[in-house]
Design a protein around this motif. Structure first.
Motif, PDB file in Angstrom:
ATOM      1  N   PRO A 375       0.837  -1.208   0.000  1.00 10.30           N
ATOM      2  CA  PRO A 375       0.000   0.000   0.000  1.00 10.30           C
ATOM      3  C   PRO A 375       0.867   1.251   0.000  1.00 10.30           C
ATOM      4  N   GLN A 376       0.439   2.225  -0.746  1.00  9.26           N
ATOM      5  CA  GLN A 376       1.179   3.481  -0.794  1.00  9.26           C
ATOM      6  C   GLN A 376       0.820   4.337   0.418  1.00  9.26           C
ATOM      7  N   ILE A 377       1.810   4.968   0.999  1.00  6.21           N
ATOM      8  CA  ILE A 377       1.617   5.849   2.150  1.00  6.21           C
ATOM      9  C   ILE A 377       2.207   7.206   1.816  1.00  6.21           C
ATOM     10  N   ALA A 378       1.396   8.228   1.976  1.00  7.48           N
ATOM     11  CA  ALA A 378       1.885   9.576   1.691  1.00  7.48           C
ATOM     12  C   ALA A 378       2.966   9.949   2.698  1.00  7.48           C
ATOM     13  N   PRO A 379       4.055  10.549   2.241  1.00  4.68           N
ATOM     14  CA  PRO A 379       5.112  10.942   3.185  1.00  4.68           C
ATOM     15  C   PRO A 379       4.591  11.988   4.162  1.00  4.68           C
ATOM     16  N   PRO A 380       5.064  11.937   5.397  1.00  8.25           N
ATOM     17  CA  PRO A 380       4.585  12.906   6.389  1.00  8.25           C
ATOM     18  C   PRO A 380       5.049  14.318   6.061  1.00  8.25           C
ATOM     19  N   LEU A 568       8.642  -0.574  12.070  1.00  7.65           N
ATOM     20  CA  LEU A 568       8.961   0.325  10.966  1.00  7.65           C
ATOM     21  C   LEU A 568       7.862   0.308   9.905  1.00  7.65           C
ATOM     22  N   THR A 569       7.494   1.481   9.414  1.00  7.31           N
ATOM     23  CA  THR A 569       6.629   1.599   8.247  1.00  7.31           C
ATOM     24  C   THR A 569       7.537   1.590   7.024  1.00  7.31           C
ATOM     25  N   PRO A 570       7.675   0.450   6.335  1.00  4.31           N
ATOM     26  CA  PRO A 570       8.740   0.337   5.331  1.00  4.31           C
ATOM     27  C   PRO A 570       8.553   1.277   4.147  1.00  4.31           C
TER      28      PRO A 570
END
Length: 756
Positions: A375-380, A568-570
Motif C-alpha cells: 500500500p502506498q503511504i503519503a510521506p509525512p 517500521l513503516t517500510p
C-alpha cells in the motif's frame, strides 16, 4: 493418465538410484567411468562413515577419500572394466559392482542442477522456462527427494516439456534413502526461514529425514561424477531460486570465461507483500526483499573442464577454485515457495520489506502478472520549526530523584512528561499527583497487571493512546536515571536539533556513570555528585553502548520501544534520517532491531545519554530492593553493580547546565506542597536505607559494594572481555586486580552462563 508424446519422452529421463549394503556399511552409489588410463570408480558413502574404515584390496588402487560434509566420496581405479573392484571395509574385503557414469547425457550443455523437496510441477516448469529464456539454460538435472520418486510429478513434467521446446534434456533422479538431517523437521517449516520472527516460540513438527534440510554434503560431488562432469557448465540453484536479470553474458558463459572456471551466485531472500492464493504461491507473487538483510545465500556456477578435477562441488561453493570478487551473479530465493502454506508474517517481519524493482519487472515480463503491491503511504509533512518534545517514562520509588530530573529536562527544553508508576511506597505517586495538578507532568497508573506485561512494556503499549503523545513533535522513552547531555551549542534541544541538520531520529548512546566512590545518599543533584564514568570507547559490557532514541513523531514507526521505536513503516524508509550522537548516519541494518551502538556507530560529539545506573551505594540498596521495570525477574546484585559502576575517568560536560537546572528546581520547590512532598520522599528513602542496612544480608552486600576490591575494579572495567561481565567480579584474580595495567591490557575468562 496422459502420456507425453515420444519427442518429450526422449527428452525426459528418469533414474532410480538405490542404496545397497556393502559389508557392514551402506553404499549410496558406485559409479564407473572408463578412460584412456583405465576405469575410474567413485564409491559414495553416507554421512557418518569414518574414512579410516575404507581401503583398497586386490587389483583396486585407492586414489583418495574426500570427506564432504561428513559423507565420503572414495576415488578408486582398476586397470579396465573387466577387473573386479574390491574394497577393504572395516578390515573385511568386499566387492563393489559399479554402474556406468552417464556424464554424456549433459555433454556440452548449459545445465541446471537442483533438488526437489516437494515443489510442484508447475513451479518447476516456470523455473525452467525462466532460466532457459532469460539465461540460456539447455538442460536440467533434478534430484527428487520423494521416497522412491514421485510418478505424478514425473508425468506432469513430461507434459510440461511441450511448452519448453528449448530444453534439450531433463533428468529426474530419485533415491530410496532419505538425504535430510534425521534430527530436523521439514525444511519447509518457518523454523528454517532465516528471517522468521519468533522462532524461539515455534513448535515445529517432528523430525523427518525425507524432507529435512540436506544432511548429505557429498551429494553434489556425487551427482558430478554420476551425471554432470561433461556438461559445458553447471549452475546450482534451488527450485525456488531465480537468477536475477542482468545485461551482458549469461552466468554460463561467464563461468567458462572465468579463470577459475567458477562464479559465485549470491542470493537475497524475496517475499510477497501479500499472496493471491495462500495455497498456491507463485514466483510472480514475490516483489519484496528485506532492506536490512544483504545477500546471504551462496550457490555457484562451474565449468567442469575449466575448474578441473581438483575442484570439489559442495552445496554452497566449489572448493579448490578461487573466484574473483567480480566473478559473481545475483539471484533471488522466493521464500513463499520454499516455505509454502505459511503466511508471509511467519516468514519475515513485514516491517523489513521494501519493493525490489527487478522482482516486480520479472513478475510482469516473465510470469505475466505483477505482484500484489505494498500500500502506498503519503510521506509525512514535517514542520522543521515544530519541536515540542515529550518524554515517556516508568517509575517505581524514585521520589527523591524526580524533581532534579524534571528540572534538568525542562531546562533543556522538554515540554511534556508522561509518567507511569506502579507499586510505589515512598511518596512518588503523591509527588506526581501534585505535579500533574499543576500541569507539569501527566501521571498514569501502570496497567501492567491488567495487560499481563512487564511494567515498562505495558506503559509503552498504553502511551500511544495519550493526547500528550499525539501532540508531541519529538518523543523519547527514557528513565529517571538517564539525562540527555547535549553538547551542541547552549546545551538545549533547540541547539541539538539545529546541529543535527534535518535528522528525524537521534540515537543518544549511554555513557555509564558510576558512584564515584560516594557511598552515602545526599539530597543533591545527581549530575553534580557523580562525575566519574566509562571511557567513550568502552566496548564491554554490551550495555555500555546501549542507546535511547529521540525521534520525530511522524509515523516512521508504529510503536514505542524501550531503546528505539519499533514497527517500521517500510514505505517511509527513504524518509528516515537516523543519526548517532555525533550526527553521523546509522546504517539501515540497525533500523529495525538495534538497541546499542557499535565501534563503527558510537558517537558522543553532540549528545550523549548520561546513565546514572547505580548512584550512591546506599541508594543502590533501595534500587535493588525495588526491582526492575523490564527484567523484573533479574536481581540487581553484585554482578549488576560490577557491570554498571564505571569510574574510569571524569566527564564534567553536563555541569554547565546545573545553573539552569537549579533555577527550574527552585521554581518547582517554591510550591509548598511540592516542597513537602519532596521532603517526604527523601525521608522515606533514608528510612528505607536504614531498614535495609539493619538486615544482615543487606549489610554484607553493602560491605561488598563499598569495599576496596569493588572500588578498584570500577576503574578497570575497560580492560575486561564479555565473559568477565557474565562471570562476575569474583572471576578476576588478585594478580590482575593488583597490577598496574597498561592501556592495551585485556583480560577475559572462559565463557560461562550469564549471572543476573
Amino acid at each position: 493418465m496422459r502420456v507425453p508424446p515420444p519427442a518429450q519422452q526422449s527428452r525426459l529421463l528418469r533414474r532410480h538410484l538405490r542404496a545397497r549394503p556393502l559389508g557392514a556399511r551402506l553404499c549410496l552409489d558406485a559409479i564407473a567411468r572408463t578412460g584412456e588410463e583405465g576405469c575410474a570408480i567413485r564409491v559414495v558413502f553416507p554421512t557418518g562413515t569414518p574414512p579410516e574404515a575404507v581401503g583398497a584390496a586386490g587389483a583396486t588402487t585407492l586414489h583418495g577419500i574426500r570427506v564432504i560434509g561428513g559423507g565420503l566420496v572414495v576415488a578408486l581405479a582398476v586397470p579396465d572394466e573387466g577387473t573386479a573392484v574390491t574394497l577393504r571395509l572395516d578390515g573385511q574385503e568386499v566387492t563393489v559392482e559399479p554402474r556406468p557414469a552417464e556424464t554424456a547425457l549433459f555433454a556440452g550443455l548449459n545445465t541446471l542442477v537442483a533438488i526437489r523437496n516437494g515443489e510442484s510441477a508447475a513451479q518447476t516448469a516456470d523455473w525452467l522456462a525462466c532460466h532457459m529464456h532469460d539465461h540460456g539454460a539447455e538442460a536440467a538435472l533434478i534430484l527428487d527427494r520423494s521416497p522412491g520418486g514421485d510418478d505424478a510429478f514425473a508425468d506432469a513434467m513430461g507434459m510440461a516439456l511441450a511448452d519448453l521446446p528449448g530444453l534439450r534434456r531433463l533428468v529426474l533422479v530419485d533415491l530410496d534413502r532419505p538425504l535430510g538431517r534425521p534430527d530436523l523437521p521439514p525444511a519447509s517449516h518457518p523454523v528454517h526461514a532465516p528471517d522468521a520472527p519468533g522462532k524461539q516460540r515455534m513448535v515445529p513438527p517432528p523430525p523427518d529425514p525425507w524432507t529435512a534440510p540436506l544432511g548429505e554434503g557429498q551429494l553434489y560431488e556425487w551427482l558430478r561424477h554420476a551425471f554432470l562432469d561433461e556438461a559445458r557448465t553447471v549452475a546450482n540453484l534451488d527450485l525456488c531460486d531465480l537468477l536475477a536479470p542482468a545485461p551482458g553474458a549469461s552466468v554460463f558463459d561467464r563461468a567458462t570465461d572465468a579463470p577459475s572456471g567458477t562464479i559465485l551466485l549470491t542470493g537475497r531472500h524475496a517475499y510477497p507483500w501479500r499472496l493471491r492464493d495462500p495455497d498456491a504461491p507463485g514466483f510472480a507473487d514475490h516483489g519484496c526483499v528485506s532492506f536490512d538483510r544483504p545477500p546471504s545465500v551462496r550457490r555457484w556456477c562451474v565449468a567442469p573442464a575449466k575448474a578441473g578435477p581438483g575442484a570439489v562441488w559442495r552445496a554452497s561453493r566449489v572448493t579448490g577454485t578461487m573466484p574473483r570478487p567480480a566473478e559473481l551473479a545475483a539471484f533471488f530465493r522466493c521464500m513463499a515457495l520454499r516455505h509454502p502454506g505459511h503466511p508471509v508474517s511467519r516468514l519475515v517481519p513485514r516491517s523489513s520489506l521494501v519493493e525490489e524493482p527487478a522482482l516486480v519487472a520479472l513478475a510482469e515480463t516473465r510470469f505475466g502478472q505483477a505482484p500484489l503491491r505494498m500500500p502506498q503511504i503519503a510521506p509525512p509533512r514535517i514542520d522543521p520549526g515544530a519541536n515540542r518534545t515529550a518524554i515517556v517514562t516508568t517509575m517505581k520509588n524514585e521520589g527523591p530523584f524526580i524533581l532534579d530530573w524534571l528540572a534538568y529536562h525542562r531546562a533543556i527544553g522538554v515540554q511534556d512528561f508522561l509518567i507511569y508508576t506502579n507499586d510505589c511506597t515512598d511518596g512518588t505517586d503523591r509527588m506526581l499527583a501534585l505535579l500533574e495538578e499543576r500541569g507539569i507532568v501527566q501521571h498514569r497508573d501502570n496497567p501492567y497487571r491488567a495487560m499481563g506485561l512487564k511494567p515498562q512494556h505495558a506503559a509503552l503499549q498504553a502511551a500511544p493512546d495519550e493526547p500528550v503523545v499525539h501532540a508531541a513533535d519529538w518523543l523519547i522513552c527514557m528513565d529517571v536515571d538517564e539525562y540527555l547531555n547535549i553538547k551542541a551549542g547552549d546545551g538545549t534541544l533547540t541547539a541539538l536539533f539545529q546541529a543535527m541538520d534535518g535528522a528525524n531520529m537521534i540515537s543518544c548512546t549511554w555513557r555509564l556513570f558510576g558512584n564515584a566512590d560516594i557511598h552515602a545518599f545526599a539530597d543533591a543533584p545527581v549530575i553534580g555528585q557523580f562525575t566519574r564514568c566509562a571511557a567513550e570507547m568502552t566496548r564491554k559490557p554490551h550495555q555500555a553502548w546501549g542507546f535511547k532514541t529521540l525521534f520525530r513523531n511522524a509515523g516512521f514507526f508504529r510503536k514505542l520501544g524501550v531503546h528505539r521505536p519499533k514497527g517500521l513503516t517500510p514505505q517511509l524508509l527513504d524518509r528516515i534520517a537516523w543519526v548517532n550522537g555525533s550526527g553521523r548516519p546509522l546504517p539501515r541494518e540497525m533500523y529495525r532491531s538495534a538497541w546499542r551502538s557499535t565501534a563503527e556507530t558510537v558517537g558522543y560529539d553532540l549528545v550523549q545519554l548520561n546513565h546514572y545506573a547505580v548512584r550512591s551505594a546506599k541508594s543502590f540498596l533501595v534500587k535493588r530492593d525495588r526491582g526492575r521495570v523490564n527484567h523484573v525477574e533479574r536481581d540487581q546484585g553484585l554482578a549488576y553493580w560490577f557491570r554498571m559502576n564505571h569510574n574510569a575517568e571524569e566527564d564534567r560536560s553536563i555541569l554547565r547546565m546545573i545553573p539552569a537546572m537549579e533555577t527550574e528546581r527552585a521554581r518547582l520547590l517554591a510550591d509548598p506542597a511540592i516542597s513537602a512532598a519532596h521532603a517526604a520522599c527523601v525521608a522515606a528513602h533514608r528510612a528505607k536505607i536504614a531498614t535495609l542496612r539493619a538486615q544482615p544480608d543487606q549489610a554484607a552486600f553493602y560491605s561488598d559494594l563499598t569495599g576496596p576490591r569493588m572500588q578498584r575494579l570500577s576503574r578497570m572495567l575497560g580492560h575486561f572481555g564479555t565473559n568477565v561481565f557474565l562471570a562476575g567480579p569474583e572471576s578476576i584474580p588478585d594478580a590482575v586486580l593488583q597490577a598496574d595495567l597498561e592501556p592495551g591490557f585485556f583480560f577475559t575468562v572462559d565463557r560461562v552462563e550469564a549471572r543476573h
